[in-house]
Design a protein around this motif. Structure first.
Motif, PDB file in Angstrom:
ATOM      1  N   VAL A  84     -16.164   5.951  -1.388  1.00 13.97           N
ATOM      2  CA  VAL A  84     -14.792   5.295  -1.054  1.00 13.97           C
ATOM      3  C   VAL A  84     -14.819   3.824  -1.551  1.00 13.97           C
ATOM      4  O   VAL A  84     -15.510   3.086  -1.317  1.00 13.97           O
ATOM      5  CB  VAL A  84     -14.776   5.688   0.314  1.00 13.97           C
ATOM      6  N   LYS A  85     -13.531   3.734  -2.155  1.00 10.08           N
ATOM      7  CA  LYS A  85     -13.184   2.423  -2.456  1.00 10.08           C
ATOM      8  C   LYS A  85     -11.987   1.750  -1.524  1.00 10.08           C
ATOM      9  O   LYS A  85     -10.931   2.290  -1.666  1.00 10.08           O
ATOM     10  CB  LYS A  85     -12.867   2.409  -4.044  1.00 10.08           C
ATOM     11  N   ILE A  86     -12.318   0.570  -0.990  1.00  8.92           N
ATOM     12  CA  ILE A  86     -11.379   0.224   0.010  1.00  8.92           C
ATOM     13  C   ILE A  86     -10.486  -0.697  -0.930  1.00  8.92           C
ATOM     14  O   ILE A  86     -10.892  -1.561  -1.679  1.00  8.92           O
ATOM     15  CB  ILE A  86     -12.177  -0.810   1.044  1.00  8.92           C
ATOM     16  N   ASP A  87      -9.201  -0.398  -0.351  1.00  3.44           N
ATOM     17  CA  ASP A  87      -8.181  -1.016  -1.270  1.00  3.44           C
ATOM     18  C   ASP A  87      -8.372  -2.587  -1.042  1.00  3.44           C
ATOM     19  O   ASP A  87      -8.560  -3.000   0.055  1.00  3.44           O
ATOM     20  CB  ASP A  87      -6.670  -0.407  -1.048  1.00  3.44           C
ATOM     21  N   ARG A  88      -7.823  -3.115  -2.363  1.00  2.03           N
ATOM     22  CA  ARG A  88      -7.825  -4.626  -2.306  1.00  2.03           C
ATOM     23  C   ARG A  88      -6.802  -5.235  -1.079  1.00  2.03           C
ATOM     24  O   ARG A  88      -7.090  -6.403  -0.715  1.00  2.03           O
ATOM     25  CB  ARG A  88      -7.557  -5.258  -3.573  1.00  2.03           C
ATOM     26  N   SER A  89      -5.540  -4.669  -0.780  1.00  2.00           N
ATOM     27  CA  SER A  89      -4.942  -5.029   0.227  1.00  2.00           C
ATOM     28  C   SER A  89      -5.369  -5.288   1.446  1.00  2.00           C
ATOM     29  O   SER A  89      -4.933  -6.186   2.489  1.00  2.00           O
ATOM     30  CB  SER A  89      -3.709  -3.998   0.270  1.00  2.00           C
ATOM     31  N   PHE A  90      -6.504  -4.364   1.985  1.00  2.00           N
ATOM     32  CA  PHE A  90      -7.109  -4.717   3.186  1.00  2.00           C
ATOM     33  C   PHE A  90      -8.249  -5.976   3.063  1.00  2.00           C
ATOM     34  O   PHE A  90      -8.525  -6.689   4.088  1.00  2.00           O
ATOM     35  CB  PHE A  90      -8.063  -3.374   3.686  1.00  2.00           C
ATOM     36  N   ILE A  91      -8.829  -6.088   1.874  1.00  2.00           N
ATOM     37  CA  ILE A  91      -9.855  -7.209   1.682  1.00  2.00           C
ATOM     38  C   ILE A  91      -9.087  -8.489   1.798  1.00  2.00           C
ATOM     39  O   ILE A  91      -9.754  -9.503   2.080  1.00  2.00           O
ATOM     40  CB  ILE A  91     -10.370  -6.941   0.348  1.00  2.00           C
ATOM     41  N   GLN A  92      -7.801  -8.712   1.191  1.00  2.00           N
ATOM     42  CA  GLN A  92      -7.208 -10.202   1.015  1.00  2.00           C
ATOM     43  C   GLN A  92      -7.321 -10.902   2.200  1.00  2.00           C
ATOM     44  O   GLN A  92      -7.591 -11.773   2.026  1.00  2.00           O
ATOM     45  CB  GLN A  92      -5.826  -9.873   0.443  1.00  2.00           C
ATOM     46  N   GLU A  93      -6.787 -10.245   3.078  1.00  2.00           N
ATOM     47  CA  GLU A  93      -6.789 -10.841   4.498  1.00  2.00           C
ATOM     48  C   GLU A  93      -7.915 -10.479   5.496  1.00  2.00           C
ATOM     49  O   GLU A  93      -7.757 -10.712   6.526  1.00  2.00           O
ATOM     50  CB  GLU A  93      -5.343 -10.945   5.265  1.00  2.00           C
ATOM     51  N   LEU A  94      -8.930 -10.076   4.950  1.00  3.25           N
ATOM     52  CA  LEU A  94     -10.058  -9.365   5.759  1.00  3.25           C
ATOM     53  C   LEU A  94     -10.426 -10.479   6.802  1.00  3.25           C
ATOM     54  O   LEU A  94     -10.764 -10.103   7.770  1.00  3.25           O
ATOM     55  CB  LEU A  94     -11.139  -9.130   4.971  1.00  3.25           C
ATOM     56  N   THR A  95     -10.721 -11.746   6.363  1.00  2.00           N
ATOM     57  CA  THR A  95     -11.416 -12.348   7.219  1.00  2.00           C
ATOM     58  C   THR A  95     -10.614 -13.201   8.219  1.00  2.00           C
ATOM     59  O   THR A  95     -10.950 -13.932   9.260  1.00  2.00           O
ATOM     60  CB  THR A  95     -12.227 -13.498   6.442  1.00  2.00           C
ATOM     61  N   HIS A  96      -9.160 -13.103   7.881  1.00  2.00           N
ATOM     62  CA  HIS A  96      -8.231 -13.673   8.881  1.00  2.00           C
ATOM     63  C   HIS A  96      -7.303 -13.012   9.466  1.00  2.00           C
ATOM     64  O   HIS A  96      -6.665 -13.573  10.419  1.00  2.00           O
ATOM     65  CB  HIS A  96      -7.381 -14.694   7.911  1.00  2.00           C
ATOM     66  N   ASP A  97      -7.441 -11.577   9.417  1.00  2.71           N
ATOM     67  CA  ASP A  97      -6.763 -10.716  10.284  1.00  2.71           C
ATOM     68  C   ASP A  97      -7.490  -9.768  10.812  1.00  2.71           C
ATOM     69  O   ASP A  97      -8.280  -8.697  10.186  1.00  2.71           O
ATOM     70  CB  ASP A  97      -5.671 -10.144   9.135  1.00  2.71           C
ATOM     71  N   SER A  98      -7.285  -9.586  12.085  1.00  2.00           N
ATOM     72  CA  SER A  98      -8.309  -8.709  13.087  1.00  2.00           C
ATOM     73  C   SER A  98      -7.711  -7.312  12.536  1.00  2.00           C
ATOM     74  O   SER A  98      -8.709  -6.183  12.905  1.00  2.00           O
ATOM     75  CB  SER A  98      -7.965  -8.879  14.379  1.00  2.00           C
ATOM     76  N   GLN A  99      -6.534  -7.015  12.358  1.00  6.60           N
ATOM     77  CA  GLN A  99      -6.066  -5.477  12.110  1.00  6.60           C
ATOM     78  C   GLN A  99      -6.898  -5.117  10.770  1.00  6.60           C
ATOM     79  O   GLN A  99      -7.351  -3.999  10.716  1.00  6.60           O
ATOM     80  CB  GLN A  99      -4.695  -5.239  12.182  1.00  6.60           C
ATOM     81  N   ASN A 100      -6.767  -5.778   9.691  1.00  5.55           N
ATOM     82  CA  ASN A 100      -7.111  -5.501   8.509  1.00  5.55           C
ATOM     83  C   ASN A 100      -8.810  -5.409   8.524  1.00  5.55           C
ATOM     84  O   ASN A 100      -9.558  -4.375   8.220  1.00  5.55           O
ATOM     85  CB  ASN A 100      -6.883  -6.540   7.525  1.00  5.55           C
ATOM     86  N   ALA A 101      -9.364  -6.238   9.485  1.00  7.82           N
ATOM     87  CA  ALA A 101     -10.638  -6.209   9.753  1.00  7.82           C
ATOM     88  C   ALA A 101     -11.227  -4.861  10.478  1.00  7.82           C
ATOM     89  O   ALA A 101     -12.157  -4.356  10.122  1.00  7.82           O
ATOM     90  CB  ALA A 101     -11.480  -7.465  10.400  1.00  7.82           C
ATOM     91  N   ALA A 102     -10.553  -4.531  11.404  1.00 10.19           N
ATOM     92  CA  ALA A 102     -10.947  -3.218  12.273  1.00 10.19           C
ATOM     93  C   ALA A 102     -10.504  -2.063  11.248  1.00 10.19           C
ATOM     94  O   ALA A 102     -11.403  -1.253  11.431  1.00 10.19           O
ATOM     95  CB  ALA A 102      -9.676  -3.190  13.413  1.00 10.19           C
TER      96      ALA A 102
END
Length: 668
Positions: free
Chosen positions: A460-478
């Motif tokens: 499974v390849k996680i889309d870059r849209s989730f990675i861009q704000e991964l460390t600054h956005d708790s929802q993307n991180a979740a």
């Protein structure tokens, strides 16, 4: 011990629900786990009909719904096998409760398809709705309109009165827009203060203007939010089609260009799309006409982006990415020509060339890499569903002498719903060849766990849209962590795309992601450059999270506070990190295992309590302390009561109280 007694003992000890039923589904026996699931005892269940339909010899499993005595329905996964009971042929049925899995799937799908602020469809779902509207229009020959709105004067309000009020204003604007659309229309938020309305099946293009005028008038009425009167307006652009001979998203682009024209005309008005505005249209036509000749004249080339093991930074493979070096238009991005190739059918010829070239190149490269390194090749639904596709793969492997285990075929989630049974058969055939399969851009489409469970997928390849704000956005991180967890439970490996910072890499590493690719480590490059890169590359030391000293992170925009607190707390042997803003703090949290965060409350980018709320969500084991000179008692008390912070201290501080608070936080 008789065979019946042995079977009974096996079923009694089995942790999962299991029943023995006749071919007519009459229950003969239910083990304790089944009694618990069905809410009845074995004695009560006997001779009753199992409230679940199943087919004989369902060895691979299926999903269904159990009707329970309390009137509820329980989603289950089930399979059955033939056996004998007291000398008679029966079925042994195994049941698995998948309600929690389905609930998690629904949450992930909602995050992926809806805007979290307004609850409106996001860009991904908008694209899907546009495709549906195109299909409807092609059947009914009605008019389809897309209206692109941008709020006038929103940025000054957001910057001067704060993001919280700005968010409320966006929510209120969304509600006003909603009042003027029909049940079959779609209102989406693209981000910021941009909204798009899809109006399908109109009788005449002028109907779109009537709706737009009502929406503009509605937005022009002042908003009253938190006792503030906020006068704003909106600019709009309208694009329509009755021929349906363009790409659905082209209408959004056209409406966007018309909206900017409305801005130029003074704002608070709408403009129709004029073909003179669309310079890209002529370029699209050029690309369409040049595509076939480009394939024949070998104008395409492959670039390769290395992929890395997150555990030890070793190169584990690369992804083949096609580029078009046109003699007059220059280097053309695949974003421009892939969709055209799919529309014209040229993707079949182009895709076959990409597959053969990638296999040939990697067969020459693999002796420079790990023995189990792989090359990934993107394929479209059009390729996969063609009768000869598996044969094309086999031919490419044989011609290049590349082992099948070294090839990964990447497809997007949307491929899986095109023709599920045919796709399942194709993937099984590829599995028989020994080829691996990866789901690309995972999380942006259907994200259906039922497909993942039943299909021969390896990555499974996680889309870059989730990675861009991964460390600054708790929802993307979740979302990212849940995707990783779900995939691992299904025995799949996970690769993150678009990793551009060391903070993103370190966060993914801590979340147990398996692999990554992105500009942080390497950009896509031609084969000669890749050979040079591999020859020169040396993996960094493996990630080591062990340390003796406990780590404290001080977040404050005043340098003298950093110096004072560092000098004070270093006496106790702590490892001290400092950040002057929340963005820097988020990066440090991703890169280090932090035990305690000491944060100022009043900061330019985000209030301290809000920042620590994100920290709690993303790093639940990190203790959180607020240090503030402002007595915002209501906010701070609420944060304490809800567990967002461990303690709050005032400035100027008492040295001993701070030391005690940190020790208490570490002991909690």
């Amino acid at each position: 011990m008789t065979s019946d007694a042995l079977l009974l003992q096996l079923l009694e000890d089995m942790p999962s629900a299991a029943l023995l039923v006749t071919l007519e589904r009459k229950i003969l026996y239910a083990n304790p786990a089944a009694e618990s699931m069905l809410m009845q005892s074995d004695i009560e269940l006997r001779d009753r009909i199992l409230p679940l339909n199943f087919e004989a010899d369902s060895l691979l499993g299926a999903t269904g719904t159990l009707a329970l005595p309390n009137g509820t329905e329980l989603p289950v996964r089930h399979f059955n096998v033939p056996t004998f009971w007291h000398g008679n042929p029966v079925r042994m049925v195994h049941l698995e409760d998948v309600s929690a899995l389905q609930g998690l799937q629904e949450k992930v799908a909602k995050f992926a398809n809806y805007d979290t602020l307004t609850g409106l469809p996001n860009r991904s779902l908008l694209e899907d709705r546009l495709k549906q509207a195109f299909n409807l229009g092609q059947r009914n020959r009605g008019c389809l309109a897309v209206v692109f709105f941008d709020l006038d004067g929103f940025k000054p309000i957001n910057d001067t009165l704060g993001h919280e009020l700005g968010d409320k204003l966006l929510q209120a604007a969304a509600e006003r827009f909603k009042q003027h659309i029909r049940p079959g229309d779609t209102l989406a938020r693209l981000g910021g203060d941009e909204f798009v309305v899809v109006l399908p099946d109109l009788s005449h293009p002028s109907d779109a203007a009537l709706v737009t005028e009502r929406m503009l008038a509605s937005i022009a009425e002042p908003f009253i939010i938190d006792n503030n009167e906020l006068p704003i307006s909106a600019s709009a652009g309208i694009a329509t089609t009755q021929l349906y001979d363009e790409q659905p998203l082209q209408l959004v682009r056209q409406a966007d260009m018309a909206m900017f024209e409305a801005k130029k005309q003074g704002r608070n008005n709408y403009q129709w799309f004029d073909p003179k505005l669309d310079e890209s249209t002529s370029r699209t036509l050029k690309i369409r006409h040049a595509l076939k000749a480009g394939i024949e004249h070998k104008q395409f080339e492959l670039h390769y982006q290395p992929q890395f093991d997150l555990a030890n930074n070793e190169i584990i493979g690369c992804e083949a990415l096609v580029r078009w070096n046109h003699p007059t238009m220059g280097m053309i991005s695949p974003v421009e020509f892939i969709s055209i190739a799919e529309d014209t059918g040229q993707i079949v010829t182009l895709g076959r060339w990409i597959l053969r070239r990638a296999c040939k190149d990697f067969a020459e490269l693999r002796n420079r890499m790990l023995s189990d390194a792989t090359v990934s090749v993107n394929i479209s639904a059009i390729q996969l569903l063609r009768q000869e596709f598996v044969g094309d793969v086999e031919t490419a492997l044989k011609e290049s002498k590349l082992p099948a285990r070294c090839l990964v075929l990447e497809m997007t989630e949307s491929v899986l719903v095109e023709s599920p049974q045919l796709v399942s058969r194709k993937l099984s055939e590829l599995e028989d060849l020994g080829v691996h399969v990866a789901l690309d851009d995972f999380g942006t489409g259907y994200s259906s766990l039922s497909y993942l469970k039943d299909l021969a997928v390896d990555w499974v390849k996680i889309d870059r849209s989730f990675i861009q704000e991964l460390t600054h956005d708790s929802q993307n991180a979740a979302i990212t962590e849940r995707i990783i967890s779900m995939a691992h439970h299904l025995k799949l490996q996970v690769l993150a795309e678009g990793v551009e910072t060391s903070a993103q890499r370190d966060y993914l590493r801590r979340a147990n992601c398996d692999a990554m690719q992105g500009f942080l480590m390497a950009k896509p490059m031609p084969k000669p450059a890749l050979i040079e890169f591999i020859n020169d590359y040396q993996a960094d030391a493996a990630f080591d999270d062990e340390r003796e000293a406990r780590t404290l992170l001080i977040v404050d925009d005043e340098e003298n506070v950093h110096k004072s607190l560092r000098r004070l707390l270093m006496r106790d042997g702590y490892h001290i990190l400092t950040a002057s803003g929340v963005n820097e703090a988020f990066d440090l949290l991703a890169q280090n295992r932090v035990d305690v965060v000491l944060s100022d409350h009043r900061m330019p980018q985000m209030q301290g309590v809000d920042f620590l709320t994100h920290v709690r969500s993303m790093y639940p084991h990190t203790a959180r302390i607020v240090l503030t000179a402002y007595q915002d008692e209501e906010v701070l008390s609420k944060a304490l009561n809800e567990g967002e912070v461990f303690r709050f201290l005032t400035k100027p501080w008492d040295d001993e109280k701070i030391r005690q608070a940190v020790r208490a936080a570490l002991a909690s």
